[in-house]
Design an enzyme around this catalytic site. Structure first.
Site, short mmCIF file in Angstrom:
data_model
loop_
_atom_site.label_atom_id
_atom_site.label_comp_id
_atom_site.label_asym_id
_atom_site.label_seq_id
_atom_site.Cartn_x
_atom_site.Cartn_y
_atom_site.Cartn_z
CE LYS A 96 -3.09 2.54 4.54
NZ LYS A 96 -2.78 1.60 3.50
CB SER B 107 -0.97 0.02 1.18
OG SER B 107 -0.30 0.27 2.39
#
Length: 195
Positions: A97, A56
């Site tokens: 993230k 990701s």
């Protein structure tokens, strides 16, 4: 008596030679483990070591990278910081993230373009976004952050969550650098125009 001493010396030397490899192998494993344990014990109040299990955040963080993060103690979070946090959307699992939206920001994701407060952001660190699922307008509440993975088409992030924001109290750490594999060591501090 002298012959017995000579026999012992020969046997001891043979045993030493045979065991030399074994002992050096054990020591070469044992010493780094002891040193790493001591370093971890000393640094654990300040840093965490995090494993990257998915794609990701590629190409900034590759699958199987290890990242050192400085524990979050309430200091300022900046746009483009990479953070680890306990995600409400995944039963408190730890995710990593990049911060895109700060408290009070309006984030618009539209057809592969990301705008914050009306301006297109520098997302040179991100892969191109082809999937328009998750397009929308997000108004970031106080003490919350809007986050996205750098591998935009392969990241389960704020765009897809029912509650799309990361609460300040859920932040665990800010990523500082990759440390393993050795050929991928690098700082993770954001520099405009680069990853």
């Amino acid at each position: 008596m002298e012959n017995v001493k000579n026999i012992r010396k020969v046997n001891i030397n043979k045993i030493s030679d045979d065991d030399k490899f074994f002992y050096s192998y054990i020591i070469s494993i044992f010493i780094p483990i002891v040193i790493a344990s001591i370093v971890r014990l000393i640094l654990s109040p300040f840093f965490t070591l995090n494993y990257i299990p998915s794609e990701s955040m590629e190409t900034t963080l590759m699958t199987n990278d290890y990242v050192i993060c400085s524990k979050y103690k309430g200091e300022e979070i900046n746009r483009f910081d990479i953070i680890t946090f306990h995600a409400q959307v995944s039963n408190g699992d730890l995710l990593i993230k990049r911060v895109i939206g700060l408290p009070g920001d309006t984030v618009v994701v539209d057809n592969g373009e990301v705008r914050v407060n009306g301006e297109v952001i520098d997302d040179s660190f991100a892969s191109e976004m082809y999937d328009i699922e998750g397009d929308g307008t997000y108004i970031v509440p106080e003490n919350h952050y809007f986050v996205m993975g750098d591998n935009r088409d392969n990241s389960y992030d704020s765009r897809f969550w029912d509650e799309p924001y990361v609460a300040k109290e859920d932040i665990q750490a800010k990523a500082a650098c990759t440390v393993f594999p050795l050929w991928h060591i690098k700082s993770l501090r954001y520099k405009e125009g680069s990853d």
